[in-house]
Scaffold this motif. Structure first.
Motif, mmCIF file in Angstrom:
data_model
loop_
_atom_site.group_PDB
_atom_site.id
_atom_site.type_symbol
_atom_site.label_atom_id
_atom_site.label_comp_id
_atom_site.label_asym_id
_atom_site.label_seq_id
_atom_site.Cartn_x
_atom_site.Cartn_y
_atom_site.Cartn_z
ATOM 1 N N ALA A 134 44.575 32.798 45.811
ATOM 2 C CA ALA A 134 44.942 34.204 46.000
ATOM 3 C C ALA A 134 44.740 35.001 44.718
ATOM 4 C CB ALA A 134 46.395 34.303 46.459
ATOM 5 N N VAL A 135 45.207 34.467 43.601
ATOM 6 C CA VAL A 135 45.095 35.180 42.330
ATOM 7 C C VAL A 135 43.634 35.297 41.897
ATOM 8 C CG1 VAL A 135 45.591 34.955 39.868
ATOM 9 C CG2 VAL A 135 47.413 34.652 41.535
ATOM 10 N N SER A 136 42.875 34.219 42.068
ATOM 11 C CA SER A 136 41.460 34.248 41.704
ATOM 12 C C SER A 136 40.691 35.252 42.559
ATOM 13 C CB SER A 136 40.857 32.851 41.862
ATOM 14 O OG SER A 136 39.482 32.863 41.588
ATOM 15 N N GLY A 137 40.969 35.248 43.858
ATOM 16 C CA GLY A 137 40.263 36.153 44.755
ATOM 17 C C GLY A 137 40.598 37.614 44.531
ATOM 18 N N ALA A 138 41.814 37.899 44.090
ATOM 19 C CA ALA A 138 42.238 39.290 43.885
ATOM 20 C C ALA A 138 41.852 39.837 42.521
ATOM 21 C CB ALA A 138 43.750 39.402 44.061
ATOM 22 N N SER A 139 41.401 38.963 41.603
ATOM 23 C CA SER A 139 41.127 39.381 40.224
ATOM 24 C C SER A 139 39.709 39.935 40.083
ATOM 25 C CB SER A 139 41.291 38.193 39.271
ATOM 26 O OG SER A 139 42.588 37.660 39.347
ATOM 27 N N GLY B 192 46.969 38.283 30.852
ATOM 28 C CA GLY B 192 47.063 39.630 31.391
ATOM 29 C C GLY B 192 46.931 39.642 32.899
ATOM 30 N N VAL B 193 47.574 40.620 33.512
ATOM 31 C CA VAL B 193 47.523 40.774 34.966
ATOM 32 C C VAL B 193 47.192 42.232 35.256
ATOM 33 C CG1 VAL B 193 48.752 40.519 37.149
ATOM 34 C CG2 VAL B 193 49.259 38.971 35.247
ATOM 35 N N PRO B 194 45.961 42.551 35.679
ATOM 36 C CA PRO B 194 45.611 43.936 36.005
ATOM 37 C C PRO B 194 46.477 44.471 37.141
ATOM 38 C CG PRO B 194 43.657 42.533 35.884
ATOM 39 C CD PRO B 194 44.838 41.633 35.852
ATOM 40 N N PRO B 195 46.740 45.770 37.184
ATOM 41 C CA PRO B 195 47.601 46.348 38.228
ATOM 42 C C PRO B 195 47.223 45.965 39.669
ATOM 43 C CG PRO B 195 47.175 47.971 36.525
ATOM 44 C CD PRO B 195 46.334 46.789 36.184
ATOM 45 N N PRO B 196 45.930 45.916 40.052
ATOM 46 C CA PRO B 196 45.619 45.555 41.444
ATOM 47 C C PRO B 196 46.028 44.126 41.814
ATOM 48 C CG PRO B 196 43.725 46.588 40.373
ATOM 49 C CD PRO B 196 44.717 46.286 39.300
ATOM 50 N N VAL B 197 46.160 43.249 40.814
ATOM 51 C CA VAL B 197 46.479 41.843 41.090
ATOM 52 C C VAL B 197 47.987 41.606 41.167
ATOM 53 C CG1 VAL B 197 46.011 39.466 40.342
ATOM 54 C CG2 VAL B 197 44.386 41.269 39.797
ATOM 55 N N ALA C 163 39.379 34.913 34.318
ATOM 56 C CA ALA C 163 39.809 33.812 33.449
ATOM 57 C C ALA C 163 41.168 34.105 32.818
ATOM 58 C CB ALA C 163 38.764 33.559 32.369
ATOM 59 N N ALA C 164 41.372 35.343 32.364
ATOM 60 C CA ALA C 164 42.644 35.705 31.739
ATOM 61 C C ALA C 164 43.794 35.631 32.736
ATOM 62 C CB ALA C 164 42.554 37.106 31.142
ATOM 63 N N VAL C 165 43.536 36.074 33.982
ATOM 64 C CA VAL C 165 44.594 36.047 35.001
ATOM 65 C C VAL C 165 44.954 34.610 35.364
ATOM 66 C CG1 VAL C 165 45.162 36.673 37.374
ATOM 67 C CG2 VAL C 165 43.981 38.313 35.914
ATOM 68 N N ILE C 166 43.944 33.751 35.521
ATOM 69 C CA ILE C 166 44.211 32.350 35.861
ATOM 70 C C ILE C 166 44.947 31.663 34.713
ATOM 71 C CG2 ILE C 166 43.119 30.113 36.306
ATOM 72 C CD1 ILE C 166 40.991 31.617 37.916
ATOM 73 N N SER C 167 44.562 31.973 33.473
ATOM 74 C CA SER C 167 45.284 31.410 32.325
ATOM 75 C C SER C 167 46.753 31.834 32.350
ATOM 76 C CB SER C 167 44.637 31.868 31.015
ATOM 77 O OG SER C 167 43.350 31.335 30.882
#
Length: 396
Positions: free
Chosen positions: A324-329, A204-209, A335-339
């Motif tokens: 970048a992705v880790s910092g914005a999540s 999953g990717v939340p809208p802010p990310v 964990a879900a975004v990095i996966s």
């Protein structure tokens, strides 16, 4: 001071076990032309055999990527070594194509189990204040192990007997030694839970990310796709178009890409996330252009330059993307975004490679490679353009 030394010793031994596992995942790379001669299959089959590994990794990441958080790091790493050993046995027993598929799937399972658990183990084993250095150790042994696989197999296949057997026998011995080492290392998860508590991770990717995730994922996809093509079809290209039949040379060319990625990841720590992503995209574009020149003019020197430049770009882009992705999540979704980012990256290893295999029949390896380069070039240019208009925020 003694505690620091012990912590770094455990960290480095865990890293060595990580490297051994990842070495096995790329071990067959310079041997594919020999398997083609032995079993008589096409270049498309080579790419599908190779991609079976990536699909197995994706499956493990989605279904059991967080298993080590529950049952502990060491049990998951032992399962990973078991899969690596079973993969080596499949290649040692290979009497047909089915054994190769089984070996690659088992290899993917081992890599999927190790990717998260071993990275976490190396970082958790480091002494206080050593997280940054341990992070680099984890990424370096990951890419370094991937680079050692084709180099080891190429040297043994060229200068030692039994080219389709000795590399896997050596790796099986290394896995046995790694198992003995791992059994003596401490567990880093204090509170463990039953395996039944593990649940599949939903990407999953939340809208802010999403503004950051789009270009980061695109750069990761292209970088891993470039590695996938190098790993799956470069030995065949070197042999068919450049008359390079030395397995050690073809293994070294592939290894250079992975070793250069380690250098790119180290450089990313110095240039920062804001610049690492666009610089990595630029490196990937130059690497793709050099590969196009190598295909057009049949020049080994351009293949080598493409491996080095593309590897540096991949390292810069992927570490920048991960940061970048880790910092914005949000912490509860990280964990879900990095996966999700890793799933996109491993799709890059598999889907474009199969596309190259499909096009090889009607267009030849050179034409299929140029189509691949054109498609990846469009993606990386679009990603670079987006990053130049909307740079990654400095705080990520």
């Amino acid at each position: 001071m003694a505690g620091d030394r012990r912590g770094w010793r455990v960290c480095l031994l865990g890293g060595a076990v990580f490297a051994v596992c990842m070495t096995g995942t790329t071990l067959p790379t310079p041997l594919y032309p020999l398997y083609q001669q032995k079993f008589g299959f096409s270049e498309l089959t080579v790419t599908v055999v190779y991609a079976a590994y990536a699909f197995a990794v994706i499956g493990v990441l989605l279904l059991a990527g967080n298993a080590s958080d529950a049952v502990g790091r060491r049990p998951v790493l032992l399962w990973g070594l078991g899969c690596a050993a079973a993969s080596a046995v499949c290649f040692l027993c290979a009497t047909g194509l089915g054994w190769l598929y089984a070996g690659r799937v088992l290899s993917g399972l081992s890599a999927g189990l190790f990717t998260g658990a071993a990275t976490a183990y190396v970082m958790e084993s480091a002494p206080p204040g050593g997280t940054a250095r341990a992070t680099f150790v984890a990424t370096a042994v990951n890419m370094g192990g991937l680079g050692c696989g084709p180099l080891l197999a190429g040297i043994l296949a060229e200068y030692a007997p039994w080219p389709l057997y000795l590399p896997f026998a050596v790796h099986l011995a290394l896995v046995a030694c790694s198992t003995a080492v791992l059994l003596r290392l401490p567990e880093t998860v204090a509170e463990r839970r039953p395996l039944s508590t593990v649940r599949p991770q939903r990407p999953g990717v939340p809208p802010p990310v999403r503004p950051v995730f789009g270009p980061a994922a695109t750069a990761s996809f292209v970088g891993f796709a470039l590695f996938g093509v190098f790993t799956a079809v470069s030995p065949a290209f070197l042999a068919e178009y450049l008359d390079v039949t030395d397995h050690a040379v073809s293994g070294l060319v592939v290894a250079l890409a992975f070793f250069s990625s380690t250098g790119g990841q180290l450089a990313a720590g110095h240039v920062g996330t804001v610049r690492a992503l666009p610089l990595g995209c630029a490196g990937l574009f130059v690497g793709l252009a050099l590969l196009a020149g190598a295909l057009h003019w049949d020049l080994l020197s351009l293949v080598v330059l493409s491996a080095v430049t593309g590897g540096l770009g991949q390292g810069l882009a992927f570490r920048g993307a991960l940061s970048a992705v880790s910092g914005a999540s949000p912490p509860d979704r990280r964990a879900a975004v990095i996966s999700t980012l890793f799933v996109v990256a491993y799709l890059g290893i598999s889907v474009p490679v199969i596309g190259v295999g499909l096009l090889t029949g009607p267009m030849g390896l050179e034409g299929a490679g140029l189509v691949f380069i054109a498609c990846m070039g469009v993606l990386v240019v679009a990603s670079t353009g987006y990053l130049l208009r909307r740079p990654v925020p400095a705080g990520t």
